[in-house]
Design a protein around this motif. Sequence first.
Motif, PDB file in Angstrom:
ATOM      1  N   VAL A  20       0.839  -1.197   0.000  1.00 42.94           N
ATOM      2  CA  VAL A  20       0.000   0.000   0.000  1.00 42.94           C
ATOM      3  C   VAL A  20       0.879   1.254   0.000  1.00 42.94           C
ATOM      4  O   VAL A  20       0.592   2.239  -0.697  1.00 42.94           O
ATOM      5  N   GLY A  21       1.974   1.208   0.758  1.00 43.42           N
ATOM      6  CA  GLY A  21       2.902   2.330   0.762  1.00 43.42           C
ATOM      7  C   GLY A  21       3.528   2.572  -0.603  1.00 43.42           C
ATOM      8  O   GLY A  21       3.628   3.715  -1.063  1.00 43.42           O
ATOM      9  N   LEU A  22       3.929   1.504  -1.274  1.00 47.19           N
ATOM     10  CA  LEU A  22       4.533   1.643  -2.607  1.00 47.19           C
ATOM     11  C   LEU A  22       3.503   2.106  -3.629  1.00 47.19           C
ATOM     12  O   LEU A  22       3.811   2.907  -4.522  1.00 47.19           O
ATOM     13  N   LEU A  23       2.271   1.604  -3.519  1.00 43.47           N
ATOM     14  CA  LEU A  23       1.195   2.065  -4.396  1.00 43.47           C
ATOM     15  C   LEU A  23       0.980   3.565  -4.224  1.00 43.47           C
ATOM     16  O   LEU A  23       0.849   4.313  -5.215  1.00 43.47           O
ATOM     17  N   SER A  24       0.962   4.018  -2.995  1.00 46.95           N
ATOM     18  CA  SER A  24       0.750   5.438  -2.705  1.00 46.95           C
ATOM     19  C   SER A  24       1.894   6.287  -3.237  1.00 46.95           C
ATOM     20  O   SER A  24       1.669   7.378  -3.781  1.00 46.95           O
ATOM     21  N   ALA A  28       3.064  10.142  -9.935  1.00 50.11           N
ATOM     22  CA  ALA A  28       2.349  10.394 -11.186  1.00 50.11           C
ATOM     23  C   ALA A  28       1.555  11.698 -11.148  1.00 50.11           C
ATOM     24  O   ALA A  28       1.568  12.467 -12.113  1.00 50.11           O
ATOM     25  N   VAL A  29       0.861  11.950 -10.045  1.00 44.84           N
ATOM     26  CA  VAL A  29      -0.040  13.112 -10.007  1.00 44.84           C
ATOM     27  C   VAL A  29       0.587  14.346  -9.356  1.00 44.84           C
ATOM     28  O   VAL A  29       0.041  15.444  -9.465  1.00 44.84           O
ATOM     29  N   ARG A  30       1.678  14.161  -8.630  1.00 52.29           N
ATOM     30  CA  ARG A  30       2.434  15.237  -7.982  1.00 52.29           C
ATOM     31  C   ARG A  30       1.746  15.838  -6.755  1.00 52.29           C
ATOM     32  O   ARG A  30       2.374  16.052  -5.732  1.00 52.29           O
ATOM     33  N   TRP A  82      -2.375 -15.586  -1.650  1.00 50.59           N
ATOM     34  CA  TRP A  82      -1.146 -15.042  -2.240  1.00 50.59           C
ATOM     35  C   TRP A  82      -1.399 -14.460  -3.623  1.00 50.59           C
ATOM     36  O   TRP A  82      -0.722 -13.516  -4.038  1.00 50.59           O
ATOM     37  N   LYS A  83      -2.381 -15.002  -4.340  1.00 44.10           N
ATOM     38  CA  LYS A  83      -2.744 -14.405  -5.632  1.00 44.10           C
ATOM     39  C   LYS A  83      -3.300 -12.999  -5.412  1.00 44.10           C
ATOM     40  O   LYS A  83      -3.014 -12.080  -6.186  1.00 44.10           O
ATOM     41  N   GLY A  84      -4.107 -12.849  -4.366  1.00 41.86           N
ATOM     42  CA  GLY A  84      -4.651 -11.534  -4.067  1.00 41.86           C
ATOM     43  C   GLY A  84      -3.564 -10.533  -3.729  1.00 41.86           C
ATOM     44  O   GLY A  84      -3.595  -9.375  -4.170  1.00 41.86           O
ATOM     45  N   LEU A  85      -2.583 -10.984  -2.947  1.00 36.69           N
ATOM     46  CA  LEU A  85      -1.467 -10.097  -2.623  1.00 36.69           C
ATOM     47  C   LEU A  85      -0.661  -9.784  -3.884  1.00 36.69           C
ATOM     48  O   LEU A  85      -0.125  -8.684  -4.038  1.00 36.69           O
ATOM     49  N   GLY A  86      -0.592 -10.756  -4.787  1.00 37.48           N
ATOM     50  CA  GLY A  86       0.079 -10.524  -6.070  1.00 37.48           C
ATOM     51  C   GLY A  86      -0.625  -9.469  -6.899  1.00 37.48           C
ATOM     52  O   GLY A  86       0.017  -8.670  -7.597  1.00 37.48           O
ATOM     53  N   VAL A  87      -1.965  -9.440  -6.841  1.00 32.59           N
ATOM     54  CA  VAL A  87      -2.723  -8.400  -7.544  1.00 32.59           C
ATOM     55  C   VAL A  87      -2.346  -7.023  -7.015  1.00 32.59           C
ATOM     56  O   VAL A  87      -2.110  -6.081  -7.782  1.00 32.59           O
ATOM     57  N   LEU A  88      -2.279  -6.898  -5.690  1.00 30.24           N
ATOM     58  CA  LEU A  88      -1.880  -5.619  -5.094  1.00 30.24           C
ATOM     59  C   LEU A  88      -0.455  -5.262  -5.488  1.00 30.24           C
ATOM     60  O   LEU A  88      -0.146  -4.089  -5.751  1.00 30.24           O
ATOM     61  N   ALA A  89       0.425  -6.261  -5.554  1.00 28.63           N
ATOM     62  CA  ALA A  89       1.807  -6.010  -5.971  1.00 28.63           C
ATOM     63  C   ALA A  89       1.847  -5.479  -7.401  1.00 28.63           C
ATOM     64  O   ALA A  89       2.649  -4.585  -7.727  1.00 28.63           O
ATOM     65  N   LEU A  90       0.977  -5.996  -8.265  1.00 26.03           N
ATOM     66  CA  LEU A  90       0.917  -5.502  -9.647  1.00 26.03           C
ATOM     67  C   LEU A  90       0.411  -4.062  -9.687  1.00 26.03           C
ATOM     68  O   LEU A  90       0.888  -3.257 -10.483  1.00 26.03           O
ATOM     69  N   TRP A  91      -0.554  -3.740  -8.837  1.00 26.15           N
ATOM     70  CA  TRP A  91      -1.011  -2.356  -8.736  1.00 26.15           C
ATOM     71  C   TRP A  91       0.140  -1.440  -8.312  1.00 26.15           C
ATOM     72  O   TRP A  91       0.341  -0.375  -8.900  1.00 26.15           O
ATOM     73  N   ALA A  92       0.884  -1.863  -7.302  1.00 20.23           N
ATOM     74  CA  ALA A  92       1.998  -1.045  -6.821  1.00 20.23           C
ATOM     75  C   ALA A  92       3.069  -0.884  -7.899  1.00 20.23           C
ATOM     76  O   ALA A  92       3.564   0.226  -8.143  1.00 20.23           O
ATOM     77  N   LEU A  93       3.416  -1.998  -8.551  1.00 19.58           N
ATOM     78  CA  LEU A  93       4.425  -1.945  -9.605  1.00 19.58           C
ATOM     79  C   LEU A  93       3.955  -1.074 -10.758  1.00 19.58           C
ATOM     80  O   LEU A  93       4.730  -0.274 -11.311  1.00 19.58           O
ATOM     81  N   THR A 152       1.771   1.459 -10.777  1.00 23.65           N
ATOM     82  CA  THR A 152       1.780   2.892 -10.461  1.00 23.65           C
ATOM     83  C   THR A 152       3.210   3.431 -10.377  1.00 23.65           C
ATOM     84  O   THR A 152       3.470   4.570 -10.786  1.00 23.65           O
ATOM     85  N   LEU A 153       4.130   2.625  -9.865  1.00 21.78           N
ATOM     86  CA  LEU A 153       5.525   3.066  -9.803  1.00 21.78           C
ATOM     87  C   LEU A 153       6.119   3.212 -11.202  1.00 21.78           C
ATOM     88  O   LEU A 153       6.879   4.152 -11.465  1.00 21.78           O
ATOM     89  N   LEU A 154       5.776   2.296 -12.098  1.00 22.00           N
ATOM     90  CA  LEU A 154       6.281   2.392 -13.468  1.00 22.00           C
ATOM     91  C   LEU A 154       5.714   3.617 -14.180  1.00 22.00           C
ATOM     92  O   LEU A 154       6.451   4.365 -14.836  1.00 22.00           O
TER      93      LEU A 154
END
Length: 238
Positions: free
Chosen positions: A144-148, A154-156, A212-223, A225-227
């Motif tokens: 959640v921290g990395l997603l934020s 992105a939005v500044r 763990w698949k659900g946590l993987g979904v969140l990891a993809l969201w974080a990745l 947004t960072l990209l």
Amino acid sequence: MRSALHAEWTKLRTAPGTFALLVAVVVATIGVSAAASACDGPGCGADLPRLSLTGVQLGQAVVAILAVLVMGNEHSTGMVRVTLTALPRRARVLAAKAAVTAGAVAAASVVAVAGAVVVSRTLLPAHTFVLRPAAGSVLYLVLVGLLSLGVTTAVRSPAAAIGVVLGLLYALPIVTTVVTDPEWQDRLRRFGPATAGLAVQATTGEPVIGPWKGLGVLALWALGTLLVGGVLFARRDA
């Protein structure tokens, strides 16, 4: 990279409010978990390990605010220009911010989750410790921290970033519950960052997605947004 990490860590630990926010993550998580564990209703015993970690749903808001301020404060004050003058490689700057944010959130999350488990076991003697929900909750808060951080890059704007992140974490699950089409409701639960990520806490029933698949979904969201944030950060003027 070492100099970038040192610089970002120095900025984070000396920024006003950082320590208070980290303490708030711990207090909010333990406090809400304790309140939830003190219930005596018929539904209290459904999933005790998950119930004992209810506070994560409030702690994530504080984590989001902390991570937003890591990047947002620099844009709002103009200090990002100084940062990029000293460290021109923007990808390295973002990577250092991500690493420092993840480390700080992980440290606070370990204390918060451990405290929530200890308090809940005291209030609920029937509660049995299960490692996966606890460890998964720590990873959830870090993601959640990395997603934020990615959204803010992105939005500044800190205000806009907090609005977007809290909307994803709280508004989207509410919208999902009122969707009348069962197929779309299932999709939103599977791919929403909060509903998918928090599936890691479940120990009973049939969650809409594997833990763990659900946590993987969140990891993809974080990745993701960072990209996106990293690309915009590299292309736009400071």
